[in-house]
Design a protein around this motif. Structure first.
Motif, mmCIF file in Angstrom:
data_model
loop_
_atom_site.group_PDB
_atom_site.id
_atom_site.type_symbol
_atom_site.label_atom_id
_atom_site.label_comp_id
_atom_site.label_asym_id
_atom_site.label_seq_id
_atom_site.Cartn_x
_atom_site.Cartn_y
_atom_site.Cartn_z
ATOM 1 N N MET A 176 0.909 -1.292 -0.162
ATOM 2 C CA MET A 176 0.095 0.182 -0.071
ATOM 3 C C MET A 176 0.838 1.228 0.060
ATOM 4 O O MET A 176 0.398 2.228 -0.298
ATOM 5 C CB MET A 176 -0.875 0.020 1.144
ATOM 6 C CG MET A 176 -2.401 0.652 0.890
ATOM 7 S SD MET A 176 -3.640 0.524 2.205
ATOM 8 C CE MET A 176 -3.148 -0.649 3.427
ATOM 9 N N GLU A 177 2.068 1.193 0.471
ATOM 10 C CA GLU A 177 2.865 2.195 0.525
ATOM 11 C C GLU A 177 3.265 2.847 -0.924
ATOM 12 O O GLU A 177 3.468 3.961 -1.223
ATOM 13 C CB GLU A 177 4.087 1.840 1.426
ATOM 14 C CG GLU A 177 5.460 3.157 1.472
ATOM 15 C CD GLU A 177 4.668 4.176 2.562
ATOM 16 O OE1 GLU A 177 4.961 5.059 2.550
ATOM 17 O OE2 GLU A 177 3.815 3.824 3.480
ATOM 18 N N SER A 178 3.294 1.952 -1.806
ATOM 19 C CA SER A 178 3.740 2.267 -3.290
ATOM 20 C C SER A 178 2.639 2.890 -3.715
ATOM 21 O O SER A 178 2.664 3.866 -4.825
ATOM 22 C CB SER A 178 3.929 0.905 -4.363
ATOM 23 O OG SER A 178 2.627 0.277 -4.167
ATOM 24 N N ALA A 179 1.479 3.100 -3.248
ATOM 25 C CA ALA A 179 0.117 3.848 -3.847
ATOM 26 C C ALA A 179 0.177 5.113 -3.024
ATOM 27 O O ALA A 179 -0.395 6.068 -3.255
ATOM 28 C CB ALA A 179 -1.166 3.175 -3.770
ATOM 29 N N LEU A 180 0.596 5.123 -1.519
ATOM 30 C CA LEU A 180 0.533 6.371 -0.721
ATOM 31 C C LEU A 180 1.333 7.449 -1.305
ATOM 32 O O LEU A 180 1.002 8.586 -1.125
ATOM 33 C CB LEU A 180 0.799 5.742 0.688
ATOM 34 C CG LEU A 180 0.573 6.964 1.814
ATOM 35 C CD1 LEU A 180 -0.870 7.435 1.971
ATOM 36 C CD2 LEU A 180 1.112 6.477 3.142
ATOM 37 N N LYS A 181 2.498 6.889 -1.422
ATOM 38 C CA LYS A 181 3.341 8.139 -2.111
ATOM 39 C C LYS A 181 2.967 9.091 -3.229
ATOM 40 O O LYS A 181 3.228 10.243 -2.893
ATOM 41 C CB LYS A 181 4.593 7.449 -2.322
ATOM 42 C CG LYS A 181 5.991 8.638 -2.512
ATOM 43 C CD LYS A 181 7.553 7.856 -2.375
ATOM 44 C CE LYS A 181 7.693 7.343 -1.161
ATOM 45 N NZ LYS A 181 9.223 7.050 -0.991
ATOM 46 N N PRO A 182 2.751 8.337 -4.437
ATOM 47 C CA PRO A 182 1.988 9.182 -5.142
ATOM 48 C C PRO A 182 0.705 10.068 -5.017
ATOM 49 O O PRO A 182 0.646 11.010 -5.496
ATOM 50 C CB PRO A 182 1.642 8.068 -6.422
ATOM 51 C CG PRO A 182 2.344 6.861 -6.014
ATOM 52 C CD PRO A 182 2.590 6.976 -4.669
ATOM 53 N N PHE A 183 -0.046 9.335 -4.134
ATOM 54 C CA PHE A 183 -1.096 10.265 -3.738
ATOM 55 C C PHE A 183 -0.729 11.335 -2.941
ATOM 56 O O PHE A 183 -1.199 12.404 -3.044
ATOM 57 C CB PHE A 183 -2.081 9.286 -2.694
ATOM 58 C CG PHE A 183 -2.870 9.982 -1.916
ATOM 59 C CD1 PHE A 183 -4.301 10.448 -2.637
ATOM 60 C CD2 PHE A 183 -2.860 10.371 -0.568
ATOM 61 C CE1 PHE A 183 -5.197 11.274 -1.816
ATOM 62 C CE2 PHE A 183 -3.602 11.171 0.181
ATOM 63 C CZ PHE A 183 -4.801 11.467 -0.564
ATOM 64 N N ARG A 184 0.248 11.067 -1.850
ATOM 65 C CA ARG A 184 0.687 12.152 -1.232
ATOM 66 C C ARG A 184 1.296 13.481 -2.032
ATOM 67 O O ARG A 184 1.117 14.795 -1.451
ATOM 68 C CB ARG A 184 1.923 11.935 -0.043
ATOM 69 C CG ARG A 184 1.191 10.826 0.927
ATOM 70 C CD ARG A 184 2.210 10.566 2.027
ATOM 71 N NE ARG A 184 2.209 11.707 2.935
ATOM 72 C CZ ARG A 184 3.403 11.966 3.670
ATOM 73 N NH1 ARG A 184 4.191 11.058 3.836
ATOM 74 N NH2 ARG A 184 3.368 13.021 4.251
ATOM 75 N N VAL A 185 2.170 13.001 -2.987
ATOM 76 C CA VAL A 185 2.846 14.027 -3.773
ATOM 77 C C VAL A 185 1.581 14.665 -4.668
ATOM 78 O O VAL A 185 1.893 16.027 -4.664
ATOM 79 C CB VAL A 185 3.809 13.398 -4.589
ATOM 80 C CG1 VAL A 185 4.376 14.403 -5.776
ATOM 81 C CG2 VAL A 185 4.955 12.849 -4.019
ATOM 82 N N LEU A 186 0.811 14.166 -5.172
ATOM 83 C CA LEU A 186 -0.056 14.734 -6.044
ATOM 84 C C LEU A 186 -1.068 15.699 -5.210
ATOM 85 O O LEU A 186 -1.502 16.434 -5.662
ATOM 86 C CB LEU A 186 -1.218 13.615 -6.724
ATOM 87 C CG LEU A 186 0.022 13.375 -7.786
ATOM 88 C CD1 LEU A 186 -0.746 11.882 -8.581
ATOM 89 C CD2 LEU A 186 -0.109 14.471 -9.051
ATOM 90 N N ALA A 187 -1.510 15.163 -3.850
ATOM 91 C CA ALA A 187 -2.191 15.964 -3.008
ATOM 92 C C ALA A 187 -1.718 17.259 -2.812
ATOM 93 O O ALA A 187 -2.195 18.087 -2.864
ATOM 94 C CB ALA A 187 -2.679 15.275 -1.897
ATOM 95 N N TYR A 188 -0.305 17.476 -2.480
ATOM 96 C CA TYR A 188 0.283 18.498 -2.404
ATOM 97 C C TYR A 188 0.237 19.569 -3.681
ATOM 98 O O TYR A 188 0.144 20.606 -3.718
ATOM 99 C CB TYR A 188 1.904 18.219 -1.879
ATOM 100 C CG TYR A 188 1.771 18.113 -0.309
ATOM 101 C CD1 TYR A 188 1.582 19.079 0.702
ATOM 102 C CD2 TYR A 188 1.936 16.866 0.324
ATOM 103 C CE1 TYR A 188 1.648 19.094 2.027
ATOM 104 C CE2 TYR A 188 1.979 16.605 1.753
ATOM 105 C CZ TYR A 188 1.711 17.563 2.464
ATOM 106 O OH TYR A 188 1.896 17.471 3.791
ATOM 107 N N ILE A 189 0.674 18.778 -4.779
ATOM 108 C CA ILE A 189 0.763 19.618 -6.200
ATOM 109 C C ILE A 189 -0.463 19.976 -6.512
ATOM 110 O O ILE A 189 -0.608 21.347 -6.734
ATOM 111 C CB ILE A 189 1.407 18.723 -7.110
ATOM 112 C CG1 ILE A 189 2.848 18.345 -6.983
ATOM 113 C CG2 ILE A 189 1.342 19.248 -8.612
ATOM 114 C CD1 ILE A 189 3.435 16.987 -7.878
#
Length: 102
Positions: free
Chosen positions: A1-14
């Motif tokens: 699940m960590e592999s999906a969490l990181k892109p989500f976090r980056v995109l949420a900030y962007i």
């Protein structure tokens, strides 16, 4: 699940930052008749928001979220500052679920 969490976090900030820039651009456009910035920022934000939706779907499917919750997370990219709050809560929820599984 960590592999999906990181892109989500980056995109949420962007997406959150782009939405704030878009708000400034809209004030310039409709308040001061300066349309240049909004013509550039609006399509970029729209594209990045679509990528954000895909990241939410990816994380939601891996975390097995229900649809109403996932839709609420998706709407986080439409209200200024909300994506930052949503990102923090989702990260806490996912990390809490990971520690509960271990």
């Amino acid at each position: 699940m960590e592999s999906a969490l990181k892109p989500f976090r980056v995109l949420a900030y962007i997406v959150g930052v782009m939405l704030l820039i878009l708000c400034v651009a809209m004030v310039l456009r409709y308040g001061f008749d300066i349309a240049g910035l909004s013509k550039i920022v609006a399509p970029i934000h729209g594209f990045l928001y679509m990528v954000y939706l895909v990241a939410v779907m990816n994380l939601g499917m891996k975390a097995r979220w229900n649809w109403p919750y996932m839709l609420g997370i998706m709407l986080g990219g439409t209200v200024p500052f909300l994506s930052f709050v949503v990102e923090r809560r989702v990260t806490e929820r996912v990390r809490g679920a990971q520690t509960a599984e271990a």
